[in-house]
Design an enzyme around this catalytic site. Structure first.
Site, PDB file in Angstrom:
ATOM      1  N   ASN A 136     -65.687 -23.036  57.088  1.00 46.59           N
ATOM      2  CA  ASN A 136     -67.100 -23.168  56.697  1.00 46.59           C
ATOM      3  C   ASN A 136     -67.475 -24.633  56.899  1.00 46.59           C
ATOM      4  O   ASN A 136     -67.090 -25.487  56.105  1.00 46.59           O
ATOM      5  CB  ASN A 136     -67.279 -22.769  55.224  1.00 46.59           C
ATOM      6  CG  ASN A 136     -68.693 -23.053  54.726  1.00 46.59           C
ATOM      7  OD1 ASN A 136     -69.615 -23.227  55.516  1.00 46.59           O
ATOM      8  ND2 ASN A 136     -68.866 -23.089  53.403  1.00 46.59           N
ATOM      9  N   TRP A 137     -68.219 -24.869  57.952  1.00 43.08           N
ATOM     10  CA  TRP A 137     -68.551 -26.260  58.292  1.00 43.08           C
ATOM     11  C   TRP A 137     -69.671 -26.823  57.419  1.00 43.08           C
ATOM     12  O   TRP A 137     -69.988 -28.003  57.522  1.00 43.08           O
ATOM     13  CB  TRP A 137     -68.945 -26.363  59.770  1.00 43.08           C
ATOM     14  CG  TRP A 137     -67.775 -26.295  60.711  1.00 43.08           C
ATOM     15  CD1 TRP A 137     -66.479 -26.005  60.404  1.00 43.08           C
ATOM     16  CD2 TRP A 137     -67.808 -26.545  62.123  1.00 43.08           C
ATOM     17  NE1 TRP A 137     -65.708 -26.059  61.541  1.00 43.08           N
ATOM     18  CE2 TRP A 137     -66.488 -26.383  62.611  1.00 43.08           C
ATOM     19  CE3 TRP A 137     -68.820 -26.869  63.038  1.00 43.08           C
ATOM     20  CZ2 TRP A 137     -66.165 -26.550  63.966  1.00 43.08           C
ATOM     21  CZ3 TRP A 137     -68.501 -27.035  64.371  1.00 43.08           C
ATOM     22  CH2 TRP A 137     -67.184 -26.884  64.832  1.00 43.08           C
ATOM     23  N   LYS A 138     -70.292 -25.947  56.611  1.00 43.32           N
ATOM     24  CA  LYS A 138     -71.422 -26.383  55.762  1.00 43.32           C
ATOM     25  C   LYS A 138     -72.458 -27.107  56.631  1.00 43.32           C
ATOM     26  O   LYS A 138     -72.649 -26.729  57.775  1.00 43.32           O
ATOM     27  CB  LYS A 138     -70.913 -27.241  54.609  1.00 43.32           C
ATOM     28  CG  LYS A 138     -69.696 -26.630  53.915  1.00 43.32           C
ATOM     29  CD  LYS A 138     -69.388 -27.279  52.600  1.00 43.32           C
ATOM     30  CE  LYS A 138     -68.056 -26.757  52.092  1.00 43.32           C
ATOM     31  NZ  LYS A 138     -67.905 -26.842  50.671  1.00 43.32           N
TER      32      LYS A 138
ATOM     33  N   HIS B 155     -72.236 -17.838  49.245  1.00 42.78           N
ATOM     34  CA  HIS B 155     -71.397 -19.015  48.956  1.00 42.78           C
ATOM     35  C   HIS B 155     -71.909 -19.677  47.671  1.00 42.78           C
ATOM     36  O   HIS B 155     -73.109 -19.680  47.389  1.00 42.78           O
ATOM     37  CB  HIS B 155     -71.471 -20.002  50.126  1.00 42.78           C
ATOM     38  CG  HIS B 155     -70.467 -21.102  50.021  1.00 42.78           C
ATOM     39  ND1 HIS B 155     -70.689 -22.216  49.250  1.00 42.78           N
ATOM     40  CD2 HIS B 155     -69.233 -21.234  50.566  1.00 42.78           C
ATOM     41  CE1 HIS B 155     -69.617 -22.998  49.331  1.00 42.78           C
ATOM     42  NE2 HIS B 155     -68.726 -22.429  50.121  1.00 42.78           N
TER      43      HIS B 155
ATOM     44  N   GLU C 291     -72.427 -22.630  46.931  1.00 43.53           N
ATOM     45  CA  GLU C 291     -73.461 -23.662  47.131  1.00 43.53           C
ATOM     46  C   GLU C 291     -74.832 -23.018  47.292  1.00 43.53           C
ATOM     47  O   GLU C 291     -75.842 -23.576  46.871  1.00 43.53           O
ATOM     48  CB  GLU C 291     -73.091 -24.550  48.332  1.00 43.53           C
ATOM     49  CG  GLU C 291     -71.925 -25.461  47.978  1.00 43.53           C
ATOM     50  CD  GLU C 291     -71.049 -25.884  49.140  1.00 43.53           C
ATOM     51  OE1 GLU C 291     -71.457 -25.745  50.306  1.00 43.53           O
ATOM     52  OE2 GLU C 291     -69.930 -26.373  48.865  1.00 43.53           O
TER      53      GLU C 291
ATOM     54  N   GLU D   1     -63.595 -17.710  45.532  1.00 45.19           N
ATOM     55  CA  GLU D   1     -63.774 -19.156  45.577  1.00 45.19           C
ATOM     56  C   GLU D   1     -64.151 -19.682  44.192  1.00 45.19           C
ATOM     57  O   GLU D   1     -65.335 -19.696  43.830  1.00 45.19           O
ATOM     58  CB  GLU D   1     -64.895 -19.503  46.559  1.00 45.19           C
ATOM     59  CG  GLU D   1     -64.592 -19.114  47.989  1.00 45.19           C
ATOM     60  CD  GLU D   1     -65.154 -20.133  48.966  1.00 45.19           C
ATOM     61  OE1 GLU D   1     -64.377 -20.671  49.742  1.00 45.19           O
ATOM     62  OE2 GLU D   1     -66.353 -20.404  48.919  1.00 45.19           O
TER      63      GLU D   1
ATOM     64  N   GLY E  24     -64.599 -28.215  47.339  1.00 44.05           N
ATOM     65  CA  GLY E  24     -64.964 -29.575  47.706  1.00 44.05           C
ATOM     66  C   GLY E  24     -64.545 -30.608  46.668  1.00 44.05           C
ATOM     67  O   GLY E  24     -64.989 -31.753  46.719  1.00 44.05           O
TER      68      GLY E  24
ATOM     69  N   SER F  96     -60.647 -26.043  48.351  1.00 43.71           N
ATOM     70  CA  SER F  96     -59.736 -27.158  48.647  1.00 43.71           C
ATOM     71  C   SER F  96     -58.406 -26.706  49.237  1.00 43.71           C
ATOM     72  O   SER F  96     -57.372 -27.314  48.984  1.00 43.71           O
ATOM     73  CB  SER F  96     -59.531 -28.026  47.401  1.00 43.71           C
ATOM     74  OG  SER F  96     -60.774 -28.578  46.976  1.00 43.71           O
TER      75      SER F  96
ATOM     76  N   GLY G 275     -63.377 -25.203  53.753  1.00 43.99           N
ATOM     77  CA  GLY G 275     -64.494 -26.128  53.963  1.00 43.99           C
ATOM     78  C   GLY G 275     -64.017 -27.391  54.657  1.00 43.99           C
ATOM     79  O   GLY G 275     -63.834 -27.427  55.879  1.00 43.99           O
ATOM     80  N   GLY G 276     -63.787 -28.439  53.878  1.00 44.20           N
ATOM     81  CA  GLY G 276     -63.465 -29.759  54.418  1.00 44.20           C
ATOM     82  C   GLY G 276     -62.384 -29.756  55.503  1.00 44.20           C
ATOM     83  O   GLY G 276     -62.551 -30.388  56.555  1.00 44.20           O
TER      84      GLY G 276
HETATM   85  C1  PEP Z   1     -65.947 -23.682  51.058  1.00 42.07           C
HETATM   86  O1  PEP Z   1     -66.878 -24.339  51.474  1.00 42.07           O
HETATM   87  O2  PEP Z   1     -66.022 -22.460  51.024  1.00 42.07           O
HETATM   88  C2  PEP Z   1     -64.743 -24.390  50.597  1.00 42.07           C
HETATM   89  C3  PEP Z   1     -63.738 -23.682  50.141  1.00 42.07           C
HETATM   90  O3  PEP Z   1     -64.762 -25.761  50.686  1.00 42.07           O
HETATM   91  P1  PEP Z   1     -63.500 -26.751  50.489  1.00 42.07           P
HETATM   92  O4  PEP Z   1     -62.368 -26.150  51.280  1.00 42.07           O
HETATM   93  O5  PEP Z   1     -63.963 -28.051  51.043  1.00 42.07           O
HETATM   94  O6  PEP Z   1     -63.204 -26.780  49.040  1.00 42.07           O
END
Ligand code: PEP
Length: 255
Positions: A13-15, A98, A100, A170, A176, A216, A237-238
């Site tokens: 997930n590049w956000k 998601h 966010e 999640e 994040g 994470s 994500g990251g």
């Molecule tokens: C996400 O955006 O779904 C996510 C899990 O982010 P991160 O891996 O950065 O926590």
């Protein structure tokens, strides 16, 4: 528990990161690194990057997804994108609900369900996100809450459509933040989601659904997380913005 009954899926997930040119560059870097994956590999990129991503990923094992879709087919919804629009571009996956979007854009369990149905109607695979806030975990309501989120998200989803559903557990406190759920915590809640699906559709159907962990996940902890019996890959994500880290996670899910 037989993990071979369902595909492991690693989805990035590049956000709100990367321009179209940067998208091409990063996917070109990733392609050789994930070419031997024995799991499904998906990158969910910003809407404006979809065409660049589809072009860069063509002929590779990387599938492209969006990060949201609207529940109506068309109409007066300024700034929104429909599932049919995504489908016509060649997109095959879409993240729904998601945290966010739930936290910053007013997404609710009800709209998550509507968007999930819209994605399925368009023939997309929906990666439906569920998960608790830290306060809810501390109150001891995680399992009931996540079960309820899952039930609402799946309202009017037929058993036949389950092959196009992925649930991503999640925990919001892990997204994040660099704070990861332990592998046992992740597995426990993924198992609760599977039991919930079994209650709705039966055990065989539930065993066929991919349930990811997200929060994470990185190159250092992926092995332990995806090695758990109910964790079928991850939503990343990251670490999905760094080709070599993403490739290590894909390799962990390919074992
Ligand atoms: C996400 O955006 O779904 C996510 C899990 O982010 P991160 O891996 O950065 O926590």
């Amino acid at each position: 528990m037989n993990k071979s009954l369902r595909p492991a899926v690693i989805a990035g997930n590049w956000k709100m990161n990367k321009t179209p040119a940067q998208t091409t560059e990063l996917i070109n870097e990733m392609k050789p690194l994930v070419a031997d994956a024995a799991c499904d590999v998906v990158l969910c990129v910003p809407f404006v990057d979809l065409q660049a991503a589809l072009a860069a990923a063509e002929g590779s094992n990387i599938k492209i997804g969006a990060q949201n879709c609207h529940f109506e087919k068309s109409g007066a919804f300024t700034g929104e994108i429909s599932a049919d629009m995504l489908k016509e571009l060649g997109v095959t996956y879409v993240i729904i609900g998601h945290s966010e979007r739930r936290t910053y854009f007013g997404e609710t369990d009800v709209t998550v369900n509507k968007r999930t149905l819209a994605a399925l109607n368009a023939g997309l695979t929906a990666i439906v996100c569920v998960g608790e806030y830290l306060e809810q975990r501390e109150q001891g309501v995680t399992n009931e809450l996540v079960a309820l989120q899952t039930k609402i998200a799946l309202q009017n989803v037929t058993e036949g459509d389950l092959s196009k559903i992925i649930i991503a557990y999640e925990p919001v406190w892990a997204i994040g933040t660099g704070r990861t759920a332990t592998a046992d915590q992740a597995n426990e809640v993924c198992a609760v989601i599977r039991e919930t699906i079994a209650g709705l559709y039966g055990k065989a159907a539930a065993d066929s659904v991919t349930i990811q962990y997200g929060g994470s996940m990185n190159a250092a902890n992926a092995d332990e997380l995806v090695g758990k019996p109910d964790v079928d890959g991850g939503l990343i994500g990251g670490a999905s913005l760094v080709a070599k880290d993403f490739a290590v996670i894909v390799a962990a899910a390919s074992k």
